[in-house]
Design a protein around this motif. Sequence first.
Motif, PDB file in Angstrom:
ATOM      1  N   ASP A  90       1.262  -1.075  -0.272  1.00  0.00           N
ATOM      2  CA  ASP A  90       0.147  -0.029   0.469  1.00  0.00           C
ATOM      3  C   ASP A  90       0.877   1.182  -0.005  1.00  0.00           C
ATOM      4  OD1 ASP A  90      -2.438  -2.133   0.525  1.00  0.00           O
ATOM      5  OD2 ASP A  90      -2.392  -1.479   2.228  1.00  0.00           O
ATOM      6  N   GLY A  91       0.084   2.085  -0.267  1.00  0.00           N
ATOM      7  CA  GLY A  91       1.362   3.368  -0.608  1.00  0.00           C
ATOM      8  C   GLY A  91       0.791   4.432  -1.641  1.00  0.00           C
ATOM      9  N   THR A  92       1.129   5.461  -2.035  1.00  0.00           N
ATOM     10  CA  THR A  92       1.158   7.178  -2.494  1.00  0.00           C
ATOM     11  C   THR A  92       1.859   6.894  -4.109  1.00  0.00           C
ATOM     12  OG1 THR A  92       0.107   7.513  -0.754  1.00  0.00           O
ATOM     13  CG2 THR A  92       0.304   9.227  -2.860  1.00  0.00           C
ATOM     14  N   VAL A  93       1.152   6.901  -4.921  1.00  0.00           N
ATOM     15  CA  VAL A  93       1.940   6.919  -6.624  1.00  0.00           C
ATOM     16  C   VAL A  93       2.889   8.749  -6.023  1.00  0.00           C
ATOM     17  CG1 VAL A  93       2.337   7.067  -8.819  1.00  0.00           C
ATOM     18  CG2 VAL A  93       1.078   5.168  -7.648  1.00  0.00           C
ATOM     19  N   VAL A  94       4.140   8.176  -5.646  1.00  0.00           N
ATOM     20  CA  VAL A  94       5.028   9.602  -6.252  1.00  0.00           C
ATOM     21  C   VAL A  94       5.542  10.188  -7.225  1.00  0.00           C
ATOM     22  CG1 VAL A  94       5.126  10.026  -3.173  1.00  0.00           C
ATOM     23  CG2 VAL A  94       7.102   9.085  -5.257  1.00  0.00           C
ATOM     24  N   GLU A  95       5.700   9.214  -7.830  1.00  0.00           N
ATOM     25  CA  GLU A  95       6.031   9.991  -9.039  1.00  0.00           C
ATOM     26  C   GLU A  95       6.288   8.451 -10.447  1.00  0.00           C
ATOM     27  OE1 GLU A  95      11.018  11.262 -10.963  1.00  0.00           O
ATOM     28  OE2 GLU A  95      10.278  11.387  -8.978  1.00  0.00           O
TER      29      GLU A  95
ATOM     30  N   GLY B 268      14.754   4.419 -17.876  1.00  0.00           N
ATOM     31  CA  GLY B 268      13.508   3.989 -18.988  1.00  0.00           C
ATOM     32  C   GLY B 268      12.481   4.408 -17.668  1.00  0.00           C
ATOM     33  N   ASN B 269      10.560   3.667 -18.330  1.00  0.00           N
ATOM     34  CA  ASN B 269       9.640   4.010 -18.235  1.00  0.00           C
ATOM     35  C   ASN B 269      10.113   2.976 -16.647  1.00  0.00           C
ATOM     36  OD1 ASN B 269       9.726   4.964 -20.671  1.00  0.00           O
ATOM     37  ND2 ASN B 269       9.203   2.561 -21.292  1.00  0.00           N
ATOM     38  N   TYR B 270       9.595   3.890 -15.217  1.00  0.00           N
ATOM     39  CA  TYR B 270       9.595   3.957 -14.464  1.00  0.00           C
ATOM     40  C   TYR B 270       7.761   4.090 -13.898  1.00  0.00           C
ATOM     41  CZ  TYR B 270      11.426   7.901 -13.353  1.00  0.00           C
ATOM     42  OH  TYR B 270      12.109   9.603 -13.277  1.00  0.00           O
ATOM     43  N   LEU B 271       8.023   4.469 -12.129  1.00  0.00           N
ATOM     44  CA  LEU B 271       7.377   4.664 -11.354  1.00  0.00           C
ATOM     45  C   LEU B 271       7.687   4.368  -9.619  1.00  0.00           C
ATOM     46  CD1 LEU B 271       5.305   2.862  -9.495  1.00  0.00           C
ATOM     47  CD2 LEU B 271       3.805   2.107 -11.797  1.00  0.00           C
ATOM     48  N   VAL B 272       7.537   5.530  -9.025  1.00  0.00           N
ATOM     49  CA  VAL B 272       7.818   5.785  -7.069  1.00  0.00           C
ATOM     50  C   VAL B 272       6.619   5.382  -6.562  1.00  0.00           C
ATOM     51  CG1 VAL B 272       9.151   6.387  -5.674  1.00  0.00           C
ATOM     52  CG2 VAL B 272      10.010   6.611  -8.384  1.00  0.00           C
ATOM     53  N   ILE B 273       6.652   4.863  -5.627  1.00  0.00           N
ATOM     54  CA  ILE B 273       6.133   4.659  -4.692  1.00  0.00           C
ATOM     55  C   ILE B 273       6.007   5.044  -3.065  1.00  0.00           C
ATOM     56  CG2 ILE B 273       3.693   3.285  -3.901  1.00  0.00           C
ATOM     57  CD1 ILE B 273       3.649   1.630  -5.787  1.00  0.00           C
ATOM     58  N   ALA B 274       5.524   6.397  -2.352  1.00  0.00           N
ATOM     59  CA  ALA B 274       6.009   6.124  -1.203  1.00  0.00           C
ATOM     60  C   ALA B 274       5.317   5.039  -0.385  1.00  0.00           C
ATOM     61  CB  ALA B 274       5.458   7.799  -1.101  1.00  0.00           C
TER      62      ALA B 274
ATOM     63  N   GLU C  10      -2.162   9.261  -6.873  1.00  0.00           N
ATOM     64  CA  GLU C  10      -2.279   7.722  -6.631  1.00  0.00           C
ATOM     65  C   GLU C  10      -1.763   7.214  -5.361  1.00  0.00           C
ATOM     66  OE1 GLU C  10      -4.954   4.877  -9.930  1.00  0.00           O
ATOM     67  OE2 GLU C  10      -4.080   6.804 -10.205  1.00  0.00           O
ATOM     68  N   VAL C  11      -3.443   6.722  -4.682  1.00  0.00           N
ATOM     69  CA  VAL C  11      -2.998   6.109  -3.656  1.00  0.00           C
ATOM     70  C   VAL C  11      -3.344   4.223  -4.359  1.00  0.00           C
ATOM     71  CG1 VAL C  11      -4.042   4.535  -1.368  1.00  0.00           C
ATOM     72  CG2 VAL C  11      -3.793   6.999  -2.002  1.00  0.00           C
ATOM     73  N   VAL C  12      -2.566   3.561  -4.131  1.00  0.00           N
ATOM     74  CA  VAL C  12      -2.360   2.121  -4.792  1.00  0.00           C
ATOM     75  C   VAL C  12      -2.292   1.030  -3.109  1.00  0.00           C
ATOM     76  CG1 VAL C  12      -1.693   2.676  -7.103  1.00  0.00           C
ATOM     77  CG2 VAL C  12       0.066   2.203  -4.805  1.00  0.00           C
ATOM     78  N   THR C  13      -2.824   0.279  -3.302  1.00  0.00           N
ATOM     79  CA  THR C  13      -2.934  -0.884  -2.465  1.00  0.00           C
ATOM     80  C   THR C  13      -2.284  -2.112  -3.338  1.00  0.00           C
ATOM     81  OG1 THR C  13      -4.907  -1.969  -3.265  1.00  0.00           O
ATOM     82  CG2 THR C  13      -5.156  -0.528  -1.995  1.00  0.00           C
ATOM     83  N   ALA C  14      -1.687  -2.851  -2.231  1.00  0.00           N
ATOM     84  CA  ALA C  14      -1.434  -3.948  -2.658  1.00  0.00           C
ATOM     85  C   ALA C  14      -1.886  -4.782  -3.040  1.00  0.00           C
ATOM     86  CB  ALA C  14      -0.683  -5.187  -1.078  1.00  0.00           C
TER      87      ALA C  14
END
Length: 239
Positions: free
Chosen positions: A87-92, A129-135, A158-162
Amino acid sequence: MVEKESSRHPEVALSLPFTGLWLARNSPARRVPSHGTDLFGERYAIDFVGVDERRRTAGHRDWRTFLATEPADRFFAYGRPILAPADGTVVEVHDGEIDHAGRRSQLALVPYMLGQAARVRQGVRAVAGNYLVIALPGGAFVALVHLRAGSVRVSPGEVVTAGQHVAACGNSGNSTQPHLHMQVMETRDFSVARGVPMAFRHFRERPRGARQFHTREYGVPAEGAVVEPLPLPGAHSTS
C-alpha cells in the motif's frame, strides 16, 4: 522488521509485485551492493526475469538468438502485469521511453555494453527507462523500473493497494531483455538516493539446481532461484 547497520531505515517488508514464475537475478542475498554499485540507489536492488517451468526466459530460439537482437515480445516477461508491492501513494511516474530489442547474443551484447557509460551520463531516464515510484507508509520509497512503454496505469498522487495492477513489464532503459528491476530508497530522487534493504512475504522458491519448490514466509530470494508469490491470508488483487 530487521535493522540493517548499512541503512538508517529498517528492512522493508513487501509482496512480490507479480504473479507466475520469475527468476531472481542480481539478488542482495548474493552480494551487497547487489548490482555492484550504489549509483542510483541500487545497493539492495533485485532483478526479476519472467520464466517458464523450465527456467527459460523465452520459448523460441533461432539465428537471431545467437547472432543479433530479438523482438522484446519473444520473451515471457514482456507485457506481464506488474503489481503494487505494498500500500502507498504514487509520487513519480515516467513513461514514454521505447522498449528495446532483446539481446541474448554475445555479439549483440558487445556494442550495448560499450554504450553503458554514455547511458549513465544521460541520467536516470536513460538507465531506468519507464518507471514509477511509490511512497510507503514508513517513509521509504519503492521503485519499479524498466516498464513497458505506455503501460503505466497510475498517476502521481494516486493511492494504490498491494496487488493492484499498476503497469506491465517491459524492456526500456538499461535492459538487455525484458525484466523488472525493483529497489527501495530513502528518497524518491534516484540521482541522490541511498538504497534500503527489503524482503518479501509468503512466496515459494526453487533454488538453482533444486527440483522442488519450498515455501518461504519471509526473506530475499537466492541468486538464480525461481520464485512465485503465494496469496497472503485475506489478500486479493485489484485491477
